[in-house]
Motif scaffolding. Structure first.
Motif, PDB file in Angstrom:
ATOM      1  N   LEU A  73       0.882  -1.162   0.000  1.00 27.00           N
ATOM      2  CA  LEU A  73       0.000   0.000   0.000  1.00 27.00           C
ATOM      3  C   LEU A  73       0.921   1.214   0.000  1.00 27.00           C
ATOM      4  CD1 LEU A  73      -2.765  -0.639   2.696  1.00 27.00           C
ATOM      5  CD2 LEU A  73      -2.997  -0.772   0.227  1.00 27.00           C
ATOM      6  N   MET A  74       0.759   2.095  -0.968  1.00 21.75           N
ATOM      7  CA  MET A  74       1.663   3.242  -1.036  1.00 21.75           C
ATOM      8  C   MET A  74       1.494   4.169   0.170  1.00 21.75           C
ATOM      9  SD  MET A  74       1.901   4.322  -5.021  1.00 21.75           S
ATOM     10  CE  MET A  74       0.187   4.234  -5.508  1.00 21.75           C
ATOM     11  N   CYS A  75       0.269   4.231   0.708  1.00 20.41           N
ATOM     12  CA  CYS A  75       0.029   5.148   1.830  1.00 20.41           C
ATOM     13  C   CYS A  75       0.636   4.629   3.113  1.00 20.41           C
ATOM     14  CB  CYS A  75      -1.470   5.363   2.023  1.00 20.41           C
ATOM     15  SG  CYS A  75      -2.321   3.919   2.658  1.00 20.41           S
ATOM     16  N   LYS A  76       1.037   3.355   3.125  1.00 17.99           N
ATOM     17  CA  LYS A  76       1.557   2.784   4.366  1.00 17.99           C
ATOM     18  C   LYS A  76       3.059   2.517   4.274  1.00 17.99           C
ATOM     19  CE  LYS A  76      -0.354  -0.172   7.945  1.00 17.99           C
ATOM     20  NZ  LYS A  76      -1.209  -1.271   8.301  1.00 17.99           N
ATOM     21  N   THR A  77       3.663   2.931   3.148  1.00  9.48           N
ATOM     22  CA  THR A  77       5.081   2.657   2.969  1.00  9.48           C
ATOM     23  C   THR A  77       5.894   3.928   3.198  1.00  9.48           C
ATOM     24  OG1 THR A  77       4.451   1.012   1.319  1.00  9.48           O
ATOM     25  CG2 THR A  77       6.770   1.620   1.409  1.00  9.48           C
ATOM     26  N   ARG A  78       6.513   4.000   4.356  1.00 12.52           N
ATOM     27  CA  ARG A  78       7.308   5.189   4.679  1.00 12.52           C
ATOM     28  C   ARG A  78       8.574   5.210   3.824  1.00 12.52           C
ATOM     29  NH1 ARG A  78       6.446   6.684  10.330  1.00 12.52           N
ATOM     30  NH2 ARG A  78       8.352   7.931  10.279  1.00 12.52           N
TER      31      ARG A  78
ATOM     32  N   VAL B 245       0.432  12.950   7.232  1.00  7.68           N
ATOM     33  CA  VAL B 245      -0.815  12.413   7.794  1.00  7.68           C
ATOM     34  C   VAL B 245      -1.506  13.446   8.680  1.00  7.68           C
ATOM     35  CG1 VAL B 245      -0.271   9.977   7.672  1.00  7.68           C
ATOM     36  CG2 VAL B 245       0.503  11.286   9.636  1.00  7.68           C
ATOM     37  N   LYS B 246      -1.091  14.703   8.581  1.00  8.89           N
ATOM     38  CA  LYS B 246      -1.721  15.736   9.392  1.00  8.89           C
ATOM     39  C   LYS B 246      -3.214  15.775   9.092  1.00  8.89           C
ATOM     40  CE  LYS B 246      -1.135  20.376  11.047  1.00  8.89           C
ATOM     41  NZ  LYS B 246      -0.288  21.506  11.260  1.00  8.89           N
ATOM     42  N   GLY B 247      -4.017  15.698  10.136  1.00  9.13           N
ATOM     43  CA  GLY B 247      -5.468  15.719   9.946  1.00  9.13           C
ATOM     44  C   GLY B 247      -6.107  14.343  10.052  1.00  9.13           C
ATOM     45  N   LEU B 248      -5.326  13.296   9.902  1.00  7.87           N
ATOM     46  CA  LEU B 248      -5.856  11.927   9.954  1.00  7.87           C
ATOM     47  C   LEU B 248      -6.579  11.681  11.286  1.00  7.87           C
ATOM     48  CD1 LEU B 248      -5.784   9.410   8.183  1.00  7.87           C
ATOM     49  CD2 LEU B 248      -3.727   8.696   9.358  1.00  7.87           C
ATOM     50  N   LEU B 249      -7.737  11.044  11.204  1.00  5.29           N
ATOM     51  CA  LEU B 249      -8.601  10.891  12.378  1.00  5.29           C
ATOM     52  C   LEU B 249      -7.969  10.045  13.490  1.00  5.29           C
ATOM     53  CD1 LEU B 249     -11.404  11.367  13.647  1.00  5.29           C
ATOM     54  CD2 LEU B 249     -12.185   9.304  12.508  1.00  5.29           C
ATOM     55  N   ASP B 326      -1.809   0.742  15.406  1.00  6.71           N
ATOM     56  CA  ASP B 326      -1.061   0.580  14.149  1.00  6.71           C
ATOM     57  C   ASP B 326      -0.745   1.926  13.510  1.00  6.71           C
ATOM     58  OD1 ASP B 326      -0.974  -2.095  14.228  1.00  6.71           O
ATOM     59  OD2 ASP B 326      -2.505  -2.455  12.690  1.00  6.71           O
ATOM     60  N   GLN B 327      -1.758   2.777  13.449  1.00  8.31           N
ATOM     61  CA  GLN B 327      -1.635   4.064  12.770  1.00  8.31           C
ATOM     62  C   GLN B 327      -0.476   4.884  13.346  1.00  8.31           C
ATOM     63  OE1 GLN B 327      -5.475   5.971  12.049  1.00  8.31           O
ATOM     64  NE2 GLN B 327      -4.663   7.907  12.756  1.00  8.31           N
ATOM     65  N   PHE B 328      -0.400   4.968  14.679  1.00  5.64           N
ATOM     66  CA  PHE B 328       0.668   5.773  15.284  1.00  5.64           C
ATOM     67  C   PHE B 328       2.025   5.086  15.171  1.00  5.64           C
ATOM     68  CE2 PHE B 328      -2.724   8.355  16.878  1.00  5.64           C
ATOM     69  CZ  PHE B 328      -2.152   9.622  16.973  1.00  5.64           C
ATOM     70  N   LEU B 329       2.007   3.754  15.272  1.00  2.00           N
ATOM     71  CA  LEU B 329       3.270   3.035  15.159  1.00  2.00           C
ATOM     72  C   LEU B 329       3.835   3.161  13.748  1.00  2.00           C
ATOM     73  CD1 LEU B 329       4.778   1.430  17.304  1.00  2.00           C
ATOM     74  CD2 LEU B 329       3.830  -0.660  16.318  1.00  2.00           C
ATOM     75  N   GLU B 330       2.960   3.006  12.747  1.00  2.00           N
ATOM     76  CA  GLU B 330       3.416   3.013  11.359  1.00  2.00           C
ATOM     77  C   GLU B 330       3.759   4.418  10.872  1.00  2.00           C
ATOM     78  OE1 GLU B 330       3.162   0.392   8.910  1.00  2.00           O
ATOM     79  OE2 GLU B 330       2.206  -1.180  10.090  1.00  2.00           O
ATOM     80  N   PHE B 331       2.909   5.388  11.218  1.00  2.00           N
ATOM     81  CA  PHE B 331       3.063   6.711  10.630  1.00  2.00           C
ATOM     82  C   PHE B 331       3.902   7.659  11.485  1.00  2.00           C
ATOM     83  CE2 PHE B 331      -1.191   5.693   8.525  1.00  2.00           C
ATOM     84  CZ  PHE B 331      -0.585   5.307   7.339  1.00  2.00           C
ATOM     85  N   ALA B 332       3.928   7.449  12.796  1.00  2.00           N
ATOM     86  CA  ALA B 332       4.612   8.426  13.647  1.00  2.00           C
ATOM     87  C   ALA B 332       5.658   7.782  14.558  1.00  2.00           C
ATOM     88  CB  ALA B 332       3.585   9.189  14.479  1.00  2.00           C
ATOM     89  N   ASP B 333       5.934   6.495  14.377  1.00  2.00           N
ATOM     90  CA  ASP B 333       6.896   5.772  15.227  1.00  2.00           C
ATOM     91  C   ASP B 333       6.582   5.932  16.706  1.00  2.00           C
ATOM     92  OD1 ASP B 333       8.417   5.087  12.912  1.00  2.00           O
ATOM     93  OD2 ASP B 333       9.319   7.086  12.964  1.00  2.00           O
ATOM     94  N   LEU B 334       5.305   5.907  17.041  1.00  2.00           N
ATOM     95  CA  LEU B 334       4.909   6.167  18.419  1.00  2.00           C
ATOM     96  C   LEU B 334       4.043   5.021  18.929  1.00  2.00           C
ATOM     97  CD1 LEU B 334       4.011   9.596  19.723  1.00  2.00           C
ATOM     98  CD2 LEU B 334       2.355   7.812  20.190  1.00  2.00           C
ATOM     99  N   ASP B 335       4.378   4.522  20.122  1.00  3.22           N
ATOM    100  CA  ASP B 335       3.627   3.420  20.717  1.00  3.22           C
ATOM    101  C   ASP B 335       2.605   3.998  21.694  1.00  3.22           C
ATOM    102  OD1 ASP B 335       2.638   1.289  22.103  1.00  3.22           O
ATOM    103  OD2 ASP B 335       4.590   0.342  22.498  1.00  3.22           O
TER     104      ASP B 335
END
Lengths: 248, 579
Positions: A73-78, B245-249, B326-335
């Motif tokens: 998924l492109m949106c999930k690939t940092r 991802v600014k704004g993501l719910l 998942d969202q914070f771990l994947e996008f912001a490296d935050l647990d």
């Protein structure tokens, strides 16, 4: 990583007949994902780029592509998870026919889906369902239908057995129905004959690419295989069938 | 014969989110020839992003009832809701949820095997039926499977760019397949708009790429009245970092399940704004509270506040909020089981929309219906979490059924005006003929800049007037936007068409905000910071009159006394506070 300021991409552009890998360079921004990069390329350099994207939050499963050869998924690939010192190659999914650029025709999946009889509850049930009984089912229902598993599965990707095998996504759907405590249909024959479960030789590639981390092989396919095996290949039953088979 | 491929239907549904799918089921059950057209692939509509749950007074855990749900929704909406819609919604939601379960949805369970319900802002009781934090996705799958099994026609990745009229009533719709650019005419006795929201007009939004205000614009140009368009909900908790991802719910369920909001001094600042409900106050209030904390220098490094759930056991967080984890771990490296999240307001939902009949959801244009986010009325000035998902299924069913009845009452198909189609098609092609250096994405960016600047959480006369003049000049620039390539899956072309929808809707929102001279629910006017009793009795209505935008106010019908009794006390208390 911190000193990286520019990232180079080689993006598949064109159709089946006429295509090229086109180079684009963009500024690296911390936290960026591949989809951010593609949307920036679209906005600045390639207004007519063919790309599918929707939620940008890994919930809809639209923005699939092959990033350096891996279905993702492109949106999930940092970008920080990729070797950005070299150009990153972005191609459409390999297992499906191409429409244009990064968009492939995944309509086959929707045709397969139609072949599955939907959830059919037992009559007169009181709808009391216990959490322990649906934990397994809920894992399968997490599937966002991105079809990355379908594009990775070598039965479909390499051998193109689309006429005889449903692929991991739909075995997951079937597992969710079969393990639903209130479903009333015997689906074992369907799983063997139409879904073609025997084509799967449990290499587990599908589970590796699943963005929802569903244990497709271990939790869905293997239990379904066990059901087909005990129905059709149980040695005792086979012997029984051999001796008591109808004489022609 | 038309030169375009033409399909004929009784009921045409535009949009495949929860509302569209539910309407299709109802229309088909009534024997109508039904089709769904959707911009995205089936099962990818914005509903899949809904997280927290479906509000329905099932009473699995608490002594809940429809009256309390009604009272909560009216209080949340600050009493400008269409009370009849709110009443219907509170009464019918539980049955609609049970239906989803019968079609295969698997919700989380209580210990005794009932559907589990969770707390949410503004709801007195634990009311939200849910599956972890992916409830919308579960709803879509159940409805999608049902729709597919019923053999309803579905046109995927098909963009409707124009509604067709026959002497003032609906005649169908026109558009094209994204993959080929092939044009198709739908000649239909009734059309249901289920196109969702308009979040993409703002930069910081929880909305998906498809939420480009299509339906508002289609309805407006088809002559339908729009109502309450000034009320735009900014969800208090969106991600503020990283930029992509600014704004993501960040679901309200985090607070519903015990998450706490603090500022950079470690204070639970909601004590100052709503000591009774604290973190679970209504969304308008929490969003403005966060905004004030940040403005007054008590924000976090990335300009938000902290939302912390790490005091709860790790296993509990992972079970109840798996997507957030998942969202914070994947996008912001935050647990999130160990560290606090940083959150801030983000554009989320429009309470206003097409003005509809509360029973049937028909708009003021004959044969045109509207459901879900695009219909006005149910949520008043501010929506409670969980009420949108139940909105979809309650009014989706009603509209599908009413549209089928409407179609039955028509002897023949409405007449399609070929000239109208040709003119519209010329416009669709015009982008490829223009020569300029302004791509559609640039117009989109400028639009978002304007809206973020002056049509956010806090508005005033000066800012809104500036927006209206800026939108006029941007619309001029838009006329010269240019495109490359051809009609085949051309992202730029799709944005260019959507910009027509977004520009007109941005103007409608700004114009409506200017009209309402008070602050109520999600609308906060700096120059009129209090709610005014006089405005509590009317709605702002916008309509296209011969190419001009007409703005007026219409009175809200008085509520019958039995309903009034349920809300009287709270309403008086709230009104007294405004003085």
């Amino acid at each position: 990583m911190a000193e990286q300021t520019k990232v180079k991409f080689l993006v598949f552009r064109g159709t089946e007949e006429d295509n090229t890998l086109k180079e684009y360079t963009i500024d690296f921004v911390e936290g960026m994902v591949v989809l951010d990069a593609m949307l920036e390329i679209q906005a600045k350099y390639a207004s007519d780029l063919g790309i599918r994207c929707n939620c940008k939050a890994a919930k809809c499963g639209s923005c699939t592509a092959e990033v350096n050869g891996m279905p993702r998924l492109m949106c999930k690939t940092r970008l920080s998870s990729l070797p950005v010192d070299k150009p990153i190659v972005i191609r459409p999914l390999k297992a499906f026919p191409l429409i244009k650029d990064l968009v492939s025709d995944i309509s086959w999946n929707y045709e397969v889906n139609r072949k599955i009889t939907p959830f059919t509850p037992k009559e007169d049930c009181d709808w009391r369902i216990y959490q322990d009984d649906v934990d397994r089912v809920q894992e399968f229902r997490k599937c966002i239908e991105c079809f990355l598993c379908q594009s990775t599965c070598h039965v479909l990707r390499t051998h193109d057995k689309k006429d005889s095998y449903f692929g991991p996504r739909f075995l997951v759907r079937l597992a969710g129905l079969i393990m639903h405590p209130l479903d009333s249909i015997d689906r074992t024959e369907h799983v063997k004959e139409q879904a073609g479960i025997e084509y799967c030789n449990i290499t587990g590639c599908c589970s590796e690419v699943c963005p929802e981390k569903i244990k497709i092989t271990d939790n869905a396919i293997i239990p379904l295989k066990e059901r087909t095996v005990s129905r059709y290949y149980d040695p005792l039953i086979s012997i029984f069938r051999y001796f008591f088979r109808k004489k022609k | 014969m038309s030169k375009y491929k033409t399909h004929e239907y009784d009921v045409l549904i535009i949009g495949s989110g929860g509302a569209g799918l539910r309407a299709a089921i109802a229309a088909k059950e009534k024997g109508a020839k039904t089709a769904i057209v959707c911009k995205c692939l089936l099962g990818k509509a914005h509903t899949v992003m809904a997280e927290g749950g479906i509000a329905a007074a099932m009473g699995s855990l608490d002594p809940d009832n429809w009256q309390t749900h009604f009272q909560n929704t009216m209080f949340g909406g600050k009493y400008v809701n269409d009370w009849r819609m709110t009443e219907i919604h509170s009464k019918e939601s539980p049955d609609r949820v049970r239906e989803l379960e019968q079609w295969g949805a698997v919700f989380d369970r209580t210990k005794d095997g009932k559907m589990l319900q969770r707390s949410f802002g503004g709801h007195t009781y634990r009311r939200l039926v849910h599956v972890g934090d992916r409830t919308g996705h579960e709803m879509i799958r159940a409805l999608q499977d049902k729709v597919v099994s019923m053999g309803i026609d579905i046109y995927m990745e098909f963009m409707i760019s124009h509604l067709l009229l026959d002497d003032g009533r609906i005649a169908g719709a026109f558009g094209f397949f994204k993959d080929t650019g092939k044009f198709v005419v739908f000649n239909s006795k009734s059309v249901i708009l289920a196109t969702g929201g308009m979040g993409k007009i703002w930069r910081i939004t929880t909305n998906s790429w498809d939420n480009t205000a299509d339906g508002i614009s289609l309805a407006y140009f088809a002559g339908a009245e729009l109502k309450d368009m000034e009320f735009v909900q900014f969800h208090p908790t969106g991600m503020v970092w990283p930029l992509g991802v600014k704004g993501l719910l960040v679901t309200e369920a985090v607070r519903g399940d015990g998450g706490l909001l603090t500022n950079n001094k470690g204070e639970r600042f909601m004590e100052k704004y709503d000591p009774k409900l604290m973190e679970l106050s209504t969304r308008d209030l929490v969003a403005r509270a966060i905004n004030q904390e940040v403005r007054e220098g008590r924000g976090t490094e990335h300009g938000g506040v902290y939302l912390n759930i790490s005091h709860k056991p790790s296993a509990y967080v992972k079970k109840k909020l798996p997507s957030m984890y998942d969202q914070f771990l994947e996008f912001a490296d935050l647990d999130i089981t160990k560290q606090p999240m940083e959150v801030g307001p983000t554009c989320h939902y429009m309470m206003g929309g097409v003005s509809v009949d509360p029973q049937t959801q028909m708009s003021t244009t004959d044969g045109l219906f509207a459901i879900g986010e695009i219909a006005a009325g149910l949520h008043g000035a501010n929506r409670l979490g969980g009420n949108s998902l139940s909105d979809l299924i309650v009014f989706g069913r009603r509209a599908g059924s009413a549209a089928a009845d409407y179609a039955k009452g028509m002897k023949s198909l409405p007449i399609i005006d070929q000239k109208e189609i040709d003119e519209h098609k010329d416009w669709l092609f015009s982008f490829f003929e223009t020569k300029s250096d302004c791509p559609p994405s640039l117009v989109h960016t400028k639009l978002q800049d304007i809206m973020e600047r002056d049509v956010g959480l806090i508005r005033d006369d000066e800012g809104l007037k500036k927006v209206l003049s800026d939108l006029d000049s941007l619309s001029q620039q838009y006329k010269n936007t240019y495109l490359e390539g051809n009609l085949q899956y051309n992202f730029g072309w799709h944005i260019a068409i959507s910009l027509k929808f977004m520009l007109i809707t941005a103007k409608i929102v700004s114009r409506a905000s200017l009209e309402r001279k008070e602050s109520r629910g999600a609308l906060y006017r700096k120059d009129f910071p209090k709610a005014e009793e006089e405005w509590g009795g009317k709605s702002v209505v916008i309509k296209n009159k011969d190419g001009n935008m007409s703005v007026s106010t219409v009175p809200i019908q008085p509520m019958p006394s039995n309903l009034e009794d349920y809300i009287k006390k709270e309403k008086e208390e709230w009104l007294n506070k405004q003085k």
